[in-house]
Design an enzyme around this catalytic site. Structure first.
Site, PDB file in Angstrom:
ATOM      1  N   GLU A 167     -31.327 -49.040 -54.356  1.00  0.00           N
ATOM      2  CA  GLU A 167     -30.141 -48.918 -53.523  1.00  0.00           C
ATOM      3  C   GLU A 167     -30.360 -49.848 -52.323  1.00  0.00           C
ATOM      4  O   GLU A 167     -31.415 -49.764 -51.673  1.00  0.00           O
ATOM      5  CB  GLU A 167     -29.982 -47.468 -53.055  1.00  0.00           C
ATOM      6  CG  GLU A 167     -28.690 -47.288 -52.301  1.00  0.00           C
ATOM      7  CD  GLU A 167     -28.501 -45.907 -51.668  1.00  0.00           C
ATOM      8  OE1 GLU A 167     -29.253 -44.969 -52.000  1.00  0.00           O
ATOM      9  OE2 GLU A 167     -27.594 -45.813 -50.824  1.00  0.00           O
TER      10      GLU A 167
ATOM     11  N   ARG B 226     -43.837 -40.478 -58.314  1.00  0.00           N
ATOM     12  CA  ARG B 226     -43.712 -41.443 -57.212  1.00  0.00           C
ATOM     13  C   ARG B 226     -45.084 -41.823 -56.700  1.00  0.00           C
ATOM     14  O   ARG B 226     -46.027 -41.046 -56.793  1.00  0.00           O
ATOM     15  CB  ARG B 226     -43.025 -40.789 -56.003  1.00  0.00           C
ATOM     16  CG  ARG B 226     -41.632 -40.414 -56.143  1.00  0.00           C
ATOM     17  CD  ARG B 226     -41.152 -39.784 -54.840  1.00  0.00           C
ATOM     18  NE  ARG B 226     -40.659 -40.795 -53.922  1.00  0.00           N
ATOM     19  CZ  ARG B 226     -39.451 -41.330 -53.991  1.00  0.00           C
ATOM     20  NH1 ARG B 226     -38.610 -40.956 -54.933  1.00  0.00           N
ATOM     21  NH2 ARG B 226     -39.061 -42.242 -53.136  1.00  0.00           N
TER      22      ARG B 226
ATOM     23  N   LYS C 174     -37.290 -45.227 -47.660  1.00  0.00           N
ATOM     24  CA  LYS C 174     -36.515 -46.218 -46.916  1.00  0.00           C
ATOM     25  C   LYS C 174     -35.875 -45.585 -45.695  1.00  0.00           C
ATOM     26  O   LYS C 174     -35.819 -46.189 -44.632  1.00  0.00           O
ATOM     27  CB  LYS C 174     -35.430 -46.813 -47.813  1.00  0.00           C
ATOM     28  CG  LYS C 174     -35.935 -47.872 -48.750  1.00  0.00           C
ATOM     29  CD  LYS C 174     -34.753 -48.568 -49.413  1.00  0.00           C
ATOM     30  CE  LYS C 174     -34.693 -48.336 -50.896  1.00  0.00           C
ATOM     31  NZ  LYS C 174     -33.613 -47.520 -51.373  1.00  0.00           N
TER      32      LYS C 174
HETATM   33  P1  ATP Z   1     -36.327 -44.238 -50.884  1.00  0.00           P
HETATM   34  O1  ATP Z   1     -36.349 -42.766 -50.667  1.00  0.00           O
HETATM   35  O2  ATP Z   1     -37.482 -44.940 -50.322  1.00  0.00           O
HETATM   36  O3  ATP Z   1     -35.026 -44.869 -50.516  1.00  0.00           O
HETATM   37  P2  ATP Z   1     -35.366 -44.235 -53.495  1.00  0.00           P
HETATM   38  O4  ATP Z   1     -35.934 -43.640 -54.716  1.00  0.00           O
HETATM   39  O5  ATP Z   1     -34.139 -43.632 -52.929  1.00  0.00           O
HETATM   40  O6  ATP Z   1     -36.494 -44.362 -52.448  1.00  0.00           O
HETATM   41  P3  ATP Z   1     -34.202 -46.516 -54.677  1.00  0.00           P
HETATM   42  O7  ATP Z   1     -33.771 -47.766 -54.027  1.00  0.00           O
HETATM   43  O8  ATP Z   1     -33.167 -45.614 -55.198  1.00  0.00           O
HETATM   44  O9  ATP Z   1     -35.107 -45.774 -53.647  1.00  0.00           O
HETATM   45  O10 ATP Z   1     -35.303 -46.807 -55.769  1.00  0.00           O
HETATM   46  C1  ATP Z   1     -35.293 -47.838 -56.723  1.00  0.00           C
HETATM   47  C2  ATP Z   1     -36.277 -47.479 -57.787  1.00  0.00           C
HETATM   48  O11 ATP Z   1     -37.583 -47.386 -57.237  1.00  0.00           O
HETATM   49  C3  ATP Z   1     -35.964 -46.136 -58.392  1.00  0.00           C
HETATM   50  O12 ATP Z   1     -36.104 -46.218 -59.786  1.00  0.00           O
HETATM   51  C4  ATP Z   1     -36.984 -45.221 -57.784  1.00  0.00           C
HETATM   52  O13 ATP Z   1     -37.259 -44.152 -58.635  1.00  0.00           O
HETATM   53  C5  ATP Z   1     -38.172 -46.154 -57.559  1.00  0.00           C
HETATM   54  N1  ATP Z   1     -39.015 -45.690 -56.462  1.00  0.00           N
HETATM   55  C6  ATP Z   1     -38.644 -45.427 -55.192  1.00  0.00           C
HETATM   56  N2  ATP Z   1     -39.674 -44.967 -54.473  1.00  0.00           N
HETATM   57  C7  ATP Z   1     -40.741 -44.936 -55.287  1.00  0.00           C
HETATM   58  C8  ATP Z   1     -42.112 -44.543 -55.140  1.00  0.00           C
HETATM   59  N3  ATP Z   1     -42.590 -44.087 -53.982  1.00  0.00           N
HETATM   60  N4  ATP Z   1     -42.917 -44.648 -56.220  1.00  0.00           N
HETATM   61  C9  ATP Z   1     -42.448 -45.127 -57.380  1.00  0.00           C
HETATM   62  N5  ATP Z   1     -41.181 -45.495 -57.598  1.00  0.00           N
HETATM   63  C10 ATP Z   1     -40.326 -45.413 -56.569  1.00  0.00           C
HETATM   64 MG    MG Z   2     -32.236 -43.556 -53.368  1.00  0.00          MG
END
Ligand code: ATP
Ligand code: MG
Length: 559
Positions: A38, A266, A276
């Site tokens: 995102e 994760r 993020k």
């Molecule tokens: P954040 O909470 O940091 O915004 P998110 O999961 O909302 O993380 P996205 O941009 O939706 O962030 O994530 C893109 C991809 O990266 C998704 O498939 C998510 O599952 C993966 N991802 C995000 N954070 C992690 C992590 N700490 N370890 C492994 N994969 C991750």
């Molecule tokens: Mg997200």
């Protein structure tokens, strides 16, 4: 997939799932993966895990991998984030097949929702969000059905159309799937598909007044892009039933492959945060310099700090992929960083706290060129020349007037080697009126020159210290970084408390360090080892005089 991409080996349970599907007859040519960020912030090293996983499969199976921006929440998203995400993936060395946006599918998603309404599988709920949440109830008891659940198809179509036109205010109504208010899975209790948002979208501007939820957009985007395996983090495991329900209930006459969602744990790392939103809080509260502050666990922060992409990739390979959440010690990332930097960094000598050293038996006006290896690990890095003269600087720490037997550096009456140069012996000190040492006087053994091959040059002395020529050096500044948080799991604190939890010693500047003059040729894309001190990188945001310490040579921090 591109042959120049880093090779990743992903032998894990997810690879097993793919292989099982191939065994059961899935056409190998249909394998396709995606990385779906995102664009609401900069990527962090947790995302690197997901990038390595998905692009790693692309690599292993020679399959395409899409980069898909999950841009369904315009309030928090921006072009700046989109650009930074692309830059970071490129820097890691991965090539995506197509650059896609969930917003490209808004029309199709809208049409599919109208189909759901027509099939009595979706309805407009005119209750507020709070009431809807309350009615969802708790997992052990059925929820309460909305009084609007049985609106007629035509009324729903009409209301949904009005939602789209912007006739309603945000919060006045939502579109919900009509599934099962007594399902033990809360996500199946009539989840929301659309909410009204009167905000400008970075790509579709003000065209849309309604935006699909993550659940409604994600699986359908996978379907449209013909993704075979949609890998996400464990918190989405409970969404899987809904992911499958949507795909079963939309009109999939296109006959695309039905994608499969599977989950992995994760990445969490000690002493830092991995979200993020929270990282954005640190930026917005001014607690760090920006998303690319070298203390941040963002890809851009790590890059600016001097962590090479291959260290991040090796790290992701080492931690592997599992179904169990844990916290990885930051020291493992440092280990991977040192391992790579040892092989690729240019050696230079830098004295950060200088004290003068005079060689009494060296000719007064003489200046000698000495040869030094740029990288003892790899001949192809070649040699450099450094000047040597009667007056040098050494680290204040490397001298003690009197020392015990365990002190292997310079002291009166004992010998040490000056790195890349001669063996010297401490003779006396010159002090100011306050008794502080101003200068160290020593003698040198003219036959002991490093690399000369003479018996004297091979003579073993206990210590080797670095130095710079007093008459030919450059002044530089050094940024020293330490971990951002003192506590091991700062993810547990809420944003109002960040301020008090930041490690106050996480950033320190050493001004006026003296570097050998070859530092003038330092380049932004090279990595350096300041001998006996650590690994350093020119700070990309500054002139050529400021270096960031990436990591020390050995693990002597408290990670
Ligand atoms: P954040 O909470 O940091 O915004 P998110 O999961 O909302 O993380 P996205 O941009 O939706 O962030 O994530 C893109 C991809 O990266 C998704 O498939 C998510 O599952 C993966 N991802 C995000 N954070 C992690 C992590 N700490 N370890 C492994 N994969 C991750
Ligand atoms: Mg997200």
């Amino acid at each position: 997939m591109n042959n120049s991409e880093p090779h990743i080996s992903n032998e894990n349970f997810l690879e097993q799932i793919i292989n099982d599907d191939l065994d059961k007859g899935l056409d190998r040519a249909k394998l396709k993966f995606r990385f779906p960020p995102e664009p609401n912030g900069y990527l962090h090293i947790g995302h690197a895990k997901s990038i390595c996983l998905n692009f790693g499969f692309g690599n292993t199976f020679s399959s395409p991998v899409n980069l898909r921006f999950d841009d369904t929440n315009p309030e928090k998203e921006s072009i700046e984030y989109i650009n930074s995400i692309k830059e970071d993936i490129n820097w890691l060395g991965f090539k995506w097949e197509n650059e896609c946006f969930a917003s490209d599918y808004f029309n199709q998603l809208y049409e599919w929702s109208v189909d759901l309404i027509k099939n009595k599988k979706a309805y407009v709920d005119s209750q507020d969000q709070e009431t809807i949440s309350e009615q969802r109830g708790v997992p052990t008891q059925p929820g309460t059905e909305s009084p609007f659940r049985d609106r007629s198809v035509s009324e729903n179509i009409d209301l949904f159309h009005k939602m789209k036109l912007g006739d309603f205010k945000p919060g006045e109504c939502v579109l919900r799937a009509k599934i099962d208010m007594s399902s033990p899975n809360m996500h199946m209790r009539d989840p929301v598909l659309y909410r009204i948002m009167l905000v400008n979208h970075h790509r579709t501007s003000d065209k849309w007044k309604i935006y699909p939820t993550y659940d409604w957009a994600h699986g359908q985007s996978d379907y449209i892009e013909k993704i075979s395996h949609s890998f996400c983090t464990l918190e989405f495991e409970v969404h899987r039933e809904l992911y499958d329900w949507f795909l079963q209930n939309i009109n999939v006459s296109g006959g695309n492959l039905i994608p499969k969602q599977r989950e992995f744990a994760r990445l969490n790392i000690s002493n830092t945060i991995m979200s993020k939103r929270k990282l954005g809080d640190l930026v917005n509260l001014g607690l760090v310099e920006g998303w690319d502050d070298p203390r941040m666990p963002t890809i851009s922060g790590l890059r600016r700090r001097g962590v090479p992409p291959s260290a991040i990739i090796n790290f992701c390979e080492k931690i592997g992929v599992s179904k169990r959440e844990n916290v990885i010690n930051y020291a493992l990332l440092d280990f991977c960083t040192r391992e790579v930097l040892n092989k690729i960094s240019y050696r230079v000598m830098v004295v950060s706290d200088p004290i003068e050293l005079e060689i009494s038996n060296y000719e007064d006006m003489k200046s000698e060129m000495l040869k030094a290896e740029n990288n003892p690990e790899d001949d192809k890095y070649g040699n450099r020349e450094i000047t040597f003269s009667k007056n040098l600087f050494i680290e204040r720490d490397d001298f003690k007037e009197e020392a015990n037997r365990k002190f292997f550096r310079l002291t009166i009456g004992k010998e040490v080697r000056l790195k890349n140069a001669y063996i010297i012996k401490g003779e006396s000190v010159v002090k100011d009126s306050g008794g502080n040492i101003k200068k160290i006087i020593c003698t040198y053994d003219p036959k002991s020159k490093s690399g000369s091959g003479s018996p004297e040059s091979l003579r073993k002395v206990k210590g080797t210290i670095h130095w710079v020529d007093k008459n030919n050096h450059e002044k530089i500044s050094i940024n020293i970084y330490d971990k951002l948080f003192d506590i091991e799991t700062p993810d547990d604190i809420d944003s109002s408390e960040y301020k008090s939890q930041i490690n106050k010693n996480s950033f320190m500047v050493v001004k006026n360090a003296c570097a050998e003059s070859s530092i003038k040729n330092a380049e932004f894309d090279k990595y350096y080892q300041f001998q006996r001190k650590g690994y350093f990188k020119l700070d990309s945001k500054n002139s050529k005089k400021i270096f960031n310490r990436t990591v020390t040579l050995r693990d002597n921090t408290r990670y």
